[in-house]
Design an enzyme around this catalytic site. Structure first.
Site, PDB file in Angstrom:
ATOM      1  N   HIS A   1       0.865  -0.855   0.032  1.00  0.00           N
ATOM      2  CA  HIS A   1       0.650   0.233   0.048  1.00  0.00           C
ATOM      3  C   HIS A   1       0.795   1.163   0.051  1.00  0.00           C
ATOM      4  O   HIS A   1       1.956   1.862   1.101  1.00  0.00           O
ATOM      5  CB  HIS A   1      -0.809  -0.193   1.059  1.00  0.00           C
ATOM      6  CG  HIS A   1      -2.223  -1.204   0.873  1.00  0.00           C
ATOM      7  ND1 HIS A   1      -3.246  -0.942   0.822  1.00  0.00           N
ATOM      8  CD2 HIS A   1      -1.446  -2.477   2.105  1.00  0.00           C
ATOM      9  CE1 HIS A   1      -3.638  -2.361   1.309  1.00  0.00           C
ATOM     10  NE2 HIS A   1      -2.691  -3.237   1.707  1.00  0.00           N
TER      11      HIS A   1
ATOM     12  N   HIS B   1      -8.882 -10.412  -1.312  1.00  0.00           N
ATOM     13  CA  HIS B   1      -9.195 -10.197  -0.188  1.00  0.00           C
ATOM     14  C   HIS B   1     -10.059 -10.596   0.203  1.00  0.00           C
ATOM     15  O   HIS B   1     -11.228 -10.885   0.399  1.00  0.00           O
ATOM     16  CB  HIS B   1      -9.641  -9.203   0.218  1.00  0.00           C
ATOM     17  CG  HIS B   1      -9.301  -7.790   1.583  1.00  0.00           C
ATOM     18  ND1 HIS B   1      -8.326  -8.114   2.107  1.00  0.00           N
ATOM     19  CD2 HIS B   1     -10.091  -8.668   2.693  1.00  0.00           C
ATOM     20  CE1 HIS B   1      -9.075  -7.819   3.600  1.00  0.00           C
ATOM     21  NE2 HIS B   1      -9.984  -7.581   3.410  1.00  0.00           N
TER      22      HIS B   1
ATOM     23  N   HIS C   1      -2.439 -12.316   1.469  1.00  0.00           N
ATOM     24  CA  HIS C   1      -2.612 -12.762   2.447  1.00  0.00           C
ATOM     25  C   HIS C   1      -3.100 -13.715   3.381  1.00  0.00           C
ATOM     26  O   HIS C   1      -4.316 -14.211   4.256  1.00  0.00           O
ATOM     27  CB  HIS C   1      -2.961 -11.337   3.228  1.00  0.00           C
ATOM     28  CG  HIS C   1      -3.734 -10.643   3.234  1.00  0.00           C
ATOM     29  ND1 HIS C   1      -5.461 -10.545   2.888  1.00  0.00           N
ATOM     30  CD2 HIS C   1      -4.404  -9.320   2.601  1.00  0.00           C
ATOM     31  CE1 HIS C   1      -6.060 -10.158   2.735  1.00  0.00           C
ATOM     32  NE2 HIS C   1      -5.783  -8.749   2.354  1.00  0.00           N
TER      33      HIS C   1
ATOM     34  N   ASN D   1      -5.106  -7.123   9.128  1.00  0.00           N
ATOM     35  CA  ASN D   1      -6.348  -7.329   8.556  1.00  0.00           C
ATOM     36  C   ASN D   1      -5.370  -8.777   7.366  1.00  0.00           C
ATOM     37  O   ASN D   1      -5.388  -7.573   6.524  1.00  0.00           O
ATOM     38  CB  ASN D   1      -7.667  -6.913   8.120  1.00  0.00           C
ATOM     39  CG  ASN D   1      -8.722  -8.171   8.250  1.00  0.00           C
ATOM     40  OD1 ASN D   1      -8.845  -8.634   7.995  1.00  0.00           O
ATOM     41  ND2 ASN D   1      -9.326  -6.619   6.655  1.00  0.00           N
TER      42      ASN D   1
ATOM     43  N   ASP E   1       2.217  -7.142   2.413  1.00  0.00           N
ATOM     44  CA  ASP E   1       1.036  -6.260   2.759  1.00  0.00           C
ATOM     45  C   ASP E   1       1.441  -5.157   3.337  1.00  0.00           C
ATOM     46  O   ASP E   1       1.223  -4.909   4.488  1.00  0.00           O
ATOM     47  CB  ASP E   1       0.004  -7.692   3.705  1.00  0.00           C
ATOM     48  CG  ASP E   1      -1.450  -6.490   3.688  1.00  0.00           C
ATOM     49  OD1 ASP E   1      -1.538  -5.350   2.774  1.00  0.00           O
ATOM     50  OD2 ASP E   1      -1.975  -6.693   4.438  1.00  0.00           O
TER      51      ASP E   1
ATOM     52  N   HIS F   1       0.918   3.653   9.047  1.00  0.00           N
ATOM     53  CA  HIS F   1      -0.117   4.326   8.829  1.00  0.00           C
ATOM     54  C   HIS F   1       0.516   5.365   9.555  1.00  0.00           C
ATOM     55  O   HIS F   1       1.735   4.927  10.212  1.00  0.00           O
ATOM     56  CB  HIS F   1      -1.479   2.909   9.662  1.00  0.00           C
ATOM     57  CG  HIS F   1      -1.679   2.617   9.110  1.00  0.00           C
ATOM     58  ND1 HIS F   1      -3.191   3.147   8.905  1.00  0.00           N
ATOM     59  CD2 HIS F   1      -2.107   1.112   9.316  1.00  0.00           C
ATOM     60  CE1 HIS F   1      -3.885   2.132   7.881  1.00  0.00           C
ATOM     61  NE2 HIS F   1      -3.283   0.999   8.071  1.00  0.00           N
TER      62      HIS F   1
END
Ligand code: DOR
Length: 432
Positions: free
Chosen positions: A66, A183, A236, A282, A309, A313
């Protein structure tokens, strides 16, 4: 411009190469593996990298990152995400579409690629959304995004709950030869859970997410892949049931591939015990049996790829009650040492591990990466398998300092990362 990487253990699964030797890079491409470099070394302007005692392999390819740009630049930018990738030995990253705006049309894809070309230092391959706004209702402009450069589609971060929409997505992508990345999560079963459902969620009084939340969707998507003949890639993987379902699907010849993250094969839900929001991810960290099943899946080939993954943040977002914190672990800069533990523990050989970080992910999205073949772009990583490093999240290149591995002592350190013949990372004092 020439670079000679001399005396390293060259491991390139794409050529079944595992040998001590030299790599010659010229004008950004792999020129060859000369045995006698005495003359070359003396040429003016040649950069010589002594890789004695180190491993030289194709740069790693991360299928699941991400980068957060556009829209969430306080968490990460394409620039900082690429810097983190380079520090982790990754020369190519595949970025997920849950940005703002969502990458659900060609203009967002083009924006990401433009930014990556001008500011990124590693190769960036965008993933387009399956549905508009990742709302799970109407298919996104998949054809246009593919034309603009998307290598797969996914609503990652969210599941596509509507099976008919997922079926149509699978039917549609076949025309472009790209995979659907699932996902796999039934949000009704997850029911706003924040960690794995089990002993520790009971102890902590936190809402649990059962293994079944993932497994019912893995089963559904395998069923749809069987129906449509599309290439399904499961992101994942976190549970033993999912590993079993994927193994069975592969045995039955269904086009399914799968990835596991370093945190899912390293940690259990016990890591949440002190309400550490850095361990909130997650799918959630699972039980010991699940971790063992993932390792077995990696060992027997059920799980093709190790992907991070990488989900950065900001500190502020994670420094809240466990319930309120966003899911995600910043993974690019700890992936190699955590993965090398699999070699130390006898789960994988070093060439097998490198294959799951290079050739396999490149093949899944059909890119000419993850190889040191003569004539290919010189994307190379030089790393030391034995050097012990202490993870220091404050030294991450990533803006995301959210790691549950802070303070861990691990073996394995990236020494050089080279992209297209350019050194984009070199280790000096300490890895982290
Ligand atoms: O932990 C996660 N974080 N899992 C996801 O699926 C999404 C990701 C994010 O975007 O932060």
């Amino acid at each position: 411009m020439k670079i000679i990487i001399k005396g390293g253990r060259i491991i390139d699964p794409s050529q079944e190469m595992d040998t001590v030797g030299n790599v010659l890079i010229e004008n950004g491409v792999i020129k060859g593996f000369p045995s006698d470099i005495r003359g070359l070394e003396k040429e003016p302007g040649v950069r010589v990298i002594d890789a004695t005692g180190k491993v030289v392999s194709p740069g790693f390819v991360d299928l699941h990152v991400h980068l957060r740009e556009p829209g969430f630049e306080h968490k990460e930018t394409i620039r900082t995400g690429c810097e983190a990738a380079a520090a982790g030995g990754f020369t190519s990253v595949v970025c997920m579409p849950n940005t703002n705006p969502v990458n659900d049309n060609a203009s967002v894809t083009e924006y990401i690629l433009l930014k990556a070309r001008t500011q990124g230092m590693v190769n960036v391959f965008p993933v387009g959304a399956i549905t508009k706004g990742q709302r799970g209702e109407i298919l996104a402009e998949i054809g246009e995004m593919w034309e603009a450069g998307c290598v797969a589609v996914s609503d990652d971060g969210r599941p596509v709950m509507n099976s008919r929409v997922m079926r149509h997505a699978m039917e549609y992508v076949k025309a472009f030869g790209i995979p659907v990345i699932s996902h796999a999560e039934d949000i009704n079963l997850s029911a706003n859970g924040v960690m794995n459902e089990g002993f520790y969620s009971t102890v902590l009084g936190l809402r649990g997410i059962p293994n079944a939340s993932e497994e019912v969707m893995v089963a559904r998507d395998i069923t749809l892949a069987e129906l449509t003949g599309a290439h399904l890639h499961i992101a994942h993987v976190s549970t033993r049931g999912s590993v079993r379902l994927i193994r069975d699907a592969k045995e039955r010849g269904i086009r399914v591939t799968a990835e596991a993250t370093p945190h899912h094969f390293t940690l259990t839900d016990k890591a949440v015990l002190d309400y550490d929001t850095n361990a909130k991810v997650n799918p959630p960290l699972r039980s010991e049996e699940d971790v063992e099943a993932i390792k077995e899946g990696l060992r027997d080939g059920t799980i093709d790829v190790i992907a991070t993954d990488h989900a950065p943040h900001s500190e502020d977002e994670k420094k809240v009650e466990f319930d309120l914190a966003p899911f995600g672990i910043s993974g690019l800069e700890t992936a190699l040492p955590l993965s090398l533990k699999l070699v130390k523990d006898g789960v994988l050989t070093l060439p097998e591990l490198i294959k799951k970080l290079t050739l396999n992910p490149a093949r899944i999205i059909g890119i000419q990466k993850g190889t040191l073949r003569v004539g290919s772009a010189a994307d190379v990583v030089v790393f030391d398998t034995d050097r012990v490093v202490k993870v220091d999240r404050y030294r991450f290149r990533s803006k995301g300092k959210n790691t549950p591995f802070h303070g861990w002592e691990l073996s394995g350190c990236v020494i050089y990362t080279i992209v297209g013949g350019k050194i984009v990372y070199s280790h000096n004092v300490c890895c982290f």
